[in-house]
Enzyme design. Structure first.
Site, PDB file in Angstrom:
ATOM      1  N   GLU A  33       2.819   3.268  -6.129  1.00 15.71           N
ATOM      2  CA  GLU A  33       1.517   2.642  -5.904  1.00 15.71           C
ATOM      3  C   GLU A  33       0.459   3.223  -6.839  1.00 15.71           C
ATOM      4  O   GLU A  33       0.685   4.224  -7.516  1.00 15.71           O
ATOM      5  CB  GLU A  33       1.080   2.833  -4.456  1.00 15.71           C
ATOM      6  CG  GLU A  33       0.944   4.292  -4.060  1.00 15.71           C
ATOM      7  CD  GLU A  33      -0.121   4.530  -3.010  1.00 15.71           C
ATOM      8  OE1 GLU A  33      -1.284   4.215  -3.318  1.00 15.71           O
ATOM      9  OE2 GLU A  33       0.205   5.051  -1.934  1.00 15.71           O
ATOM     10  N   LYS A  94      -9.864  -0.869  -4.631  1.00 19.19           N
ATOM     11  CA  LYS A  94      -8.697  -0.668  -3.779  1.00 19.19           C
ATOM     12  C   LYS A  94      -8.330  -2.018  -3.172  1.00 19.19           C
ATOM     13  O   LYS A  94      -9.145  -2.640  -2.479  1.00 19.19           O
ATOM     14  CB  LYS A  94      -9.018   0.337  -2.673  1.00 19.19           C
ATOM     15  CG  LYS A  94      -7.906   0.543  -1.658  1.00 19.19           C
ATOM     16  CD  LYS A  94      -8.364   1.456  -0.525  1.00 19.19           C
ATOM     17  CE  LYS A  94      -7.320   1.573   0.557  1.00 19.19           C
ATOM     18  NZ  LYS A  94      -7.765   2.406   1.697  1.00 19.19           N
ATOM     19  N   VAL A 114      -0.197   0.496  -0.228  1.00 21.95           N
ATOM     20  CA  VAL A 114       1.213   0.364   0.142  1.00 21.95           C
ATOM     21  C   VAL A 114       1.572  -1.113   0.324  1.00 21.95           C
ATOM     22  O   VAL A 114       2.576  -1.598  -0.207  1.00 21.95           O
ATOM     23  CB  VAL A 114       1.520   1.168   1.423  1.00 21.95           C
ATOM     24  CG1 VAL A 114       2.909   0.811   1.972  1.00 21.95           C
ATOM     25  CG2 VAL A 114       1.430   2.668   1.149  1.00 21.95           C
ATOM     26  N   ASP A 146      -8.485  -1.527  14.108  1.00 23.35           N
ATOM     27  CA  ASP A 146      -8.167  -1.150  12.729  1.00 23.35           C
ATOM     28  C   ASP A 146      -6.693  -0.759  12.636  1.00 23.35           C
ATOM     29  O   ASP A 146      -6.299   0.359  12.967  1.00 23.35           O
ATOM     30  CB  ASP A 146      -9.068   0.015  12.277  1.00 23.35           C
ATOM     31  CG  ASP A 146      -8.999   0.257  10.769  1.00 23.35           C
ATOM     32  OD1 ASP A 146      -8.093  -0.312  10.129  1.00 23.35           O
ATOM     33  OD2 ASP A 146      -9.845   1.005  10.251  1.00 23.35           O
ATOM     34  N   SER A 148      -3.508  -0.930   9.870  1.00 26.82           N
ATOM     35  CA  SER A 148      -3.248  -1.108   8.445  1.00 26.82           C
ATOM     36  C   SER A 148      -2.363  -2.322   8.179  1.00 26.82           C
ATOM     37  O   SER A 148      -1.387  -2.582   8.898  1.00 26.82           O
ATOM     38  CB  SER A 148      -2.572   0.141   7.885  1.00 26.82           C
ATOM     39  OG  SER A 148      -2.162  -0.064   6.547  1.00 26.82           O
ATOM     40  N   ALA A 149      -2.691  -3.020   7.098  1.00 28.81           N
ATOM     41  CA  ALA A 149      -1.852  -4.133   6.645  1.00 28.81           C
ATOM     42  C   ALA A 149      -0.482  -3.660   6.194  1.00 28.81           C
ATOM     43  O   ALA A 149       0.454  -4.463   6.074  1.00 28.81           O
ATOM     44  CB  ALA A 149      -2.539  -4.874   5.500  1.00 28.81           C
ATOM     45  N   ASP A 150      -0.336  -2.337   5.960  1.00 33.00           N
ATOM     46  CA  ASP A 150       0.975  -1.798   5.577  1.00 33.00           C
ATOM     47  C   ASP A 150       2.035  -2.164   6.613  1.00 33.00           C
ATOM     48  O   ASP A 150       3.178  -2.476   6.260  1.00 33.00           O
ATOM     49  CB  ASP A 150       0.919  -0.272   5.458  1.00 33.00           C
ATOM     50  CG  ASP A 150      -0.004   0.225   4.360  1.00 33.00           C
ATOM     51  OD1 ASP A 150      -0.556  -0.602   3.611  1.00 33.00           O
ATOM     52  OD2 ASP A 150      -0.174   1.462   4.268  1.00 33.00           O
ATOM     53  N   LYS A 167       0.029   8.749   7.714  1.00 33.00           N
ATOM     54  CA  LYS A 167      -0.981   9.769   7.442  1.00 33.00           C
ATOM     55  C   LYS A 167      -1.433  10.447   8.744  1.00 33.00           C
ATOM     56  O   LYS A 167      -1.617   9.796   9.775  1.00 33.00           O
ATOM     57  CB  LYS A 167      -2.174   9.142   6.719  1.00 33.00           C
ATOM     58  CG  LYS A 167      -1.818   8.583   5.342  1.00 33.00           C
ATOM     59  CD  LYS A 167      -3.043   8.023   4.636  1.00 33.00           C
ATOM     60  CE  LYS A 167      -2.688   7.509   3.258  1.00 33.00           C
ATOM     61  NZ  LYS A 167      -1.968   6.223   3.268  1.00 33.00           N
TER      62      LYS A 167
END
Length: 312
Positions: A33, A94, A114, A146, A148-150, A167
């Site tokens: 990435e 980003k 990611v 919230d 993550s789209a990951d 994380k």
């Protein structure tokens, strides 16, 4: 394992000749990435890290393909000049999967997360991707929503993401629940406990384990041969000599979260702020850990990619 790229898709892709040759010959390729370069570390550590990680991938038998969007072009493999631009240009945004069409259409620069790296890697026919930590469910998500789209990308895109777990700044328990809900295999390499980025232990049992990169490659082949679409998370614990134990790092994470809340930051600004704030709070120790775990993930990803290519 050659890959025929849809001509419509190919019109948007710039695949580095080294990467294109490896893909054409069915050799191992590892996607990398670019958000960690432009938004995850300060200069010059970011460009040194990026070059070092590419070297690690090569040293273990695979070809690195760092992914980004530059001038609206999907770049799969970067030149040294493109890498330096990503590391120094403050105008690089980003971008996640939702941002890809806009960044491409408007001819902008974007560092891929990611999720967006997975999507571009899949378009190019790359099956293995090394990163630092995977995104997940943020703390307080019951209020902010919230997530993550990951995680959603993992649910639908056929790429294995090698990371040091999710994380530490996230809600790891809720993230594991969402991974299960979406049918995403969350494998941990060589440990019964799921890792937590800076720390080898998270307090959560690993949902699934594999002992070696070769076993992980066999899981990938079986999954996709069976038509079970979507990605795989391979959680690779940070090397013991580089970790910051959970009992030590957690109070520092809590401090960074309080500081972020005081600033009112939300959305995609949160992770870059928190990672930067952690570097300040830990006196640079978190940055050293981050670099160590990224290099370790690159090594394991290369080993998985080589084993997967050998399976035919």
């Amino acid at each position: 394992m050659t890959h025929d790229i849809n001509p419509t898709v190919a019109a948007y892709l710039d695949i580095h000749p080294e990467v294109a040759a490896a893909l054409a010959e069915g050799r191992a390729v590892v996607a990398l990435e670019s958000t960690i370069i432009s938004h995850g570390m300060p200069f010059p550590q970011n460009v040194e890290m990026a070059r070092g990680v590419e070297d690690v991938v090569r040293a273990h038998g695979a070809v690195p393909a760092t992914i980004a969007v530059l001038g609206g072009r999907l770049k799969v493999g970067l030149t040294p000049e493109e890498l330096h631009l990503l590391a120094t240009d403050k105008g690089v945004e980003k971008i996640s999967t939702r941002d890809l069409p806009v960044t491409v259409a408007l001819g902008k620069h974007g560092a891929t997360t990611v999720a967006s790296t997975m999507r571009v890697a899949a378009l190019a026919g790359i099956r293995v991707f090394a990163t630092g930590g995977t995104g997940g469910v943020h703390r307080g998500a019951e209020r902010s929503m919230d997530v993550s789209a990951d995680l959603l990308e993992l649910a639908q895109t056929d790429v294995c993401v090698v990371s040091a777990g999710v994380k530490s700044i996230l809600d790891i328990g809720l993230t594991l629940e969402v991974l299960e809900t979406h049918g995403i295999p969350a494998l941990t390499l060589g440990s019964e406990e799921f890792p937590a980025f800076y720390s080898r232990q998270s307090g959560f049992r690993a949902p699934l384990t594999v002992a070696t990169p070769e076993e992980a490659a066999r899981v990938l082949k079986a999954k996709w041969d069976l038509g079970v679409s979507g990605g795989v998370m391979l959680a690779n614990p940070i090397p013991a000599e580089a970790e910051i134990p959970a009992g030590e790092i957690n109070p520092q994470i809590e401090q960074a979260l309080r500081d972020m809340d005081a600033l009112g930051l939300t959305g995609k600004d949160t992770t870059p702020y928190l990672l930067g704030r952690m570097v300040e709070i830990t006196g640079g120790r978190s940055l050293a850990a981050n670099i160590a775990l990224v290099r370790h993930n690159a090594m394991v990803a290369a080993q998985v990619a080589v084993a997967y290519a050998q399976l035919g």
